[in-house]
Design an enzyme around this catalytic site. Structure first.
Site, PDB file in Angstrom:
ATOM      1  N   ASP A  32       9.388   2.624  -0.799  1.00  0.00           N
ATOM      2  CA  ASP A  32       8.404   3.306   0.036  1.00  0.00           C
ATOM      3  C   ASP A  32       8.725   2.950   1.484  1.00  0.00           C
ATOM      4  OD1 ASP A  32       6.292   4.063   1.573  1.00  0.00           O
ATOM      5  OD2 ASP A  32       4.739   3.280   0.231  1.00  0.00           O
ATOM      6  N   TYR A  34       0.873  -1.178   0.000  1.00  0.00           N
ATOM      7  CA  TYR A  34       0.000   0.000   0.000  1.00  0.00           C
ATOM      8  C   TYR A  34       0.905   1.222   0.000  1.00  0.00           C
ATOM      9  CZ  TYR A  34      -3.387   3.460   1.707  1.00  0.00           C
ATOM     10  OH  TYR A  34      -4.190   4.559   1.858  1.00  0.00           O
ATOM     11  N   LYS A  84       5.470   9.279   8.643  1.00  0.00           N
ATOM     12  CA  LYS A  84       5.377   8.743  10.002  1.00  0.00           C
ATOM     13  C   LYS A  84       6.491   9.242  10.941  1.00  0.00           C
ATOM     14  CE  LYS A  84       2.725   4.746   8.350  1.00  0.00           C
ATOM     15  NZ  LYS A  84       1.331   4.941   8.711  1.00  0.00           N
TER      16      LYS A  84
HETATM   17  N1  HOZ Z   1      -3.174   3.431   6.139  1.00  0.00           N
HETATM   18  C1  HOZ Z   1      -2.518   3.715   7.363  1.00  0.00           C
HETATM   19  C2  HOZ Z   1      -2.060   2.449   8.028  1.00  0.00           C
HETATM   20  N2  HOZ Z   1      -1.358   1.575   7.193  1.00  0.00           N
HETATM   21  C3  HOZ Z   1      -3.336   4.594   8.283  1.00  0.00           C
HETATM   22  C4  HOZ Z   1      -4.578   4.026   8.814  1.00  0.00           C
HETATM   23  C5  HOZ Z   1      -5.333   5.022   9.699  1.00  0.00           C
HETATM   24  O1  HOZ Z   1      -4.816   6.046  10.090  1.00  0.00           O
HETATM   25  O2  HOZ Z   1      -6.479   4.756   9.944  1.00  0.00           O
END
Ligand code: HOZ
Length: 429
Positions: free
Chosen positions: A240, A145, A268
């Site tokens: 990434d 992702y 992050k």
């Molecule tokens: N997509 C992020 C975690 N892999 C963030 C999810 C979130 O903040 O709800």
């Protein structure tokens, strides 16, 4: 049974004005058949909900909180910036300071551009790769992702996997016709694709250690092959590292694996818990970005002083001697404890970690790919999640996310977590 009446009330109110009651889908806890707890505050390794329940936190805001919540150095840095203003839309020395730290810790990055999220970092990196190479095709891997930019919403992990969405309405076919997604860790299929169309590929983008289909390690030779064939065919290799950056090693996953990507994406941890992202890499590539080059990318809040200050404080703290070794030991203990708890009950389970990034699946494993990850017993996961929450352990409410240990987690808390897992698992057999 824990009391969560205030959380329920807040969720009902939120659902009237926010789609699904949340600002990011996984948080709705739909896949584990529950409702989210609403957070009041957090401190160190602990997080507290609005009903007064306390939890040992292994979400860590989905990765940024490697120091734990409200680390004194981060708070001090933020307080100092607050005295001068919160956003100027003009350069500050803090941006250069964070850039220098990042470049020093990750040698493949010679220049870096700050943005506001991981999604912005990856979509900008792809535009840059296409602008630099003059090619259109992007190769990604199933279950990885890279944020929610149109081009990358193909066979994606994280919330897309959690909700079982094959692709997203609103993403035109014409936008993804140049995105090819292949099996993670499948060296043969990558090699075949590159031999067929490598000279048309702008970039190969990959999570060096996958964290959005659960945590999945790369097999030996996978990244070496990506690097070799990308170079051979003139495509750029994009790591990434939004999740893995400064999480698995001081030099990020690339430092640990000994691979030199052309462009890297961060988020992050480099914002210490504030909204941030960054992409950086080889100087000749980065100089294609406006205003030096023709590839356009901009942002009102990019390089925001609060985010920069929190990031600087965090990167300085993680550079202290012994920081990663201590995290490694704590995570190893946790993962071994979870594995033992499952094997004592003969529950099909596999788990692992890289540094303080960990994961587990309710399947015998091994898990090398998204299709392996999907073999996990999701009903068991949901019961486990709920049982752990009841016992004061806060995990990501999805099988297709990672688990993070912070420097604030104590040995006693790790043991408490293992004991809670052993108890919870008794209810799964
Ligand atoms: N997509 C992020 C975690 N892999 C963030 C999810 C979130 O903040 O709800």
């Amino acid at each position: 049974m824990m009391n969560n009446s205030r959380s329920q009330e807040f969720f009902t109110q939120a659902s009237k004005v926010i789609p699904g009651g949340v600002n990011s889908p996984v948080r709705a806890c739909g896949s584990v058949g529950g409702q989210p707890v609403f957070i009041d505050k957090a401190d160190g390794s602990m997080i507290y909900d609005v009903d007064g329940n306390s939890y040992i936190d292994y979400v860590g805001s989905w990765g940024p909180m490697i120091l734990g919540h409200r680390h004194p150095e981060v708070i001090k840095a933020l307080e100092s910036v607050l005295q001068s203003g919160t956003s100027f839309g003009a350069p500050t020395a803090l941006e250069t300071e964070l850039a220098c730290l990042l470049i020093d810790m990750v040698p493949s990055v010679e220049k870096v551009r700050m943005v506001n999220s991981g999604t912005e970092a990856t979509m900008s990196a792809l535009r840059l790769a296409r602008g630099f190479t003059g090619r259109d095709i992007i190769i990604k891997f199933d279950g990885c992702y890279h944020g929610h930019a149109d081009t990358l919403l193909v066979a994606a992990g994280s919330g897309v996997a959690t909700l079982g969405i094959p692709g997203s309405p609103g993403v035109p076919e014409s936008v993804i016709k140049n995105t090819l997604s292949i099996d993670y860790n499948n060296i043969d299929s990558f090699t075949e694709v590159m031999h067929k169309m490598g000279d048309k590929v702008a970039a190969v983008i990959v999570e060096p250690i996958a964290g959005n289909m659960g945590m999945v390690k790369p097999i030996a030779g996978f990244h070496e092959t990506l690097r070799e064939l990308a170079t051979k065919y003139g495509a750029l290799l994009i790591f990434d590292e939004v999740m893995t950056g400064f999480r698995v090693h001081r030099g990020s996953a690339q430092g640990l694996l000994g691979i030199v990507p052309d462009i890297s994406c961060f988020g992050k941890i480099i914002g210490g818990g504030l909204p941030v992202g960054a992409y950086g890499g080889r100087r000749d590539i980065m100089d294609h970005i406006a205003p030096l080059g023709p590839v356009y990318q901009a942002g009102t809040l990019s390089g925001n002083p609060l985010a920069m200050a929190a990031g600087i404080a965090t990167l300085k703290e993680i550079s202290r001697p012994g920081f990663y070794e201590a995290l490694e030991l704590a995570t190893e203990k946790l993962v071994n404890g979870l594995g033992d708890a499952a094997s004592n009950l003969r529950i099909e389970f596999c788990t692992g970690h890289v540094g303080s990034m960990a994961g587990f699946f309710f399947t015998a494993g091994p898990v090398h790919s998204f299709s392996d990850a999907k073999k996990s017993d999701l009903k068991r996961f949901a019961s486990f999640y709920k049982g752990m929450l009841e016992r004061g352990i806060y995990l990501a409410p999805s099988q297709f996310e990672a688990l993070f240990v912070s420097a604030a987690h104590t040995e006693k808390q790790i043991q408490k977590t293992i004991d809670a897992a052993a108890e919870t698992m008794k209810g799964l057999v």
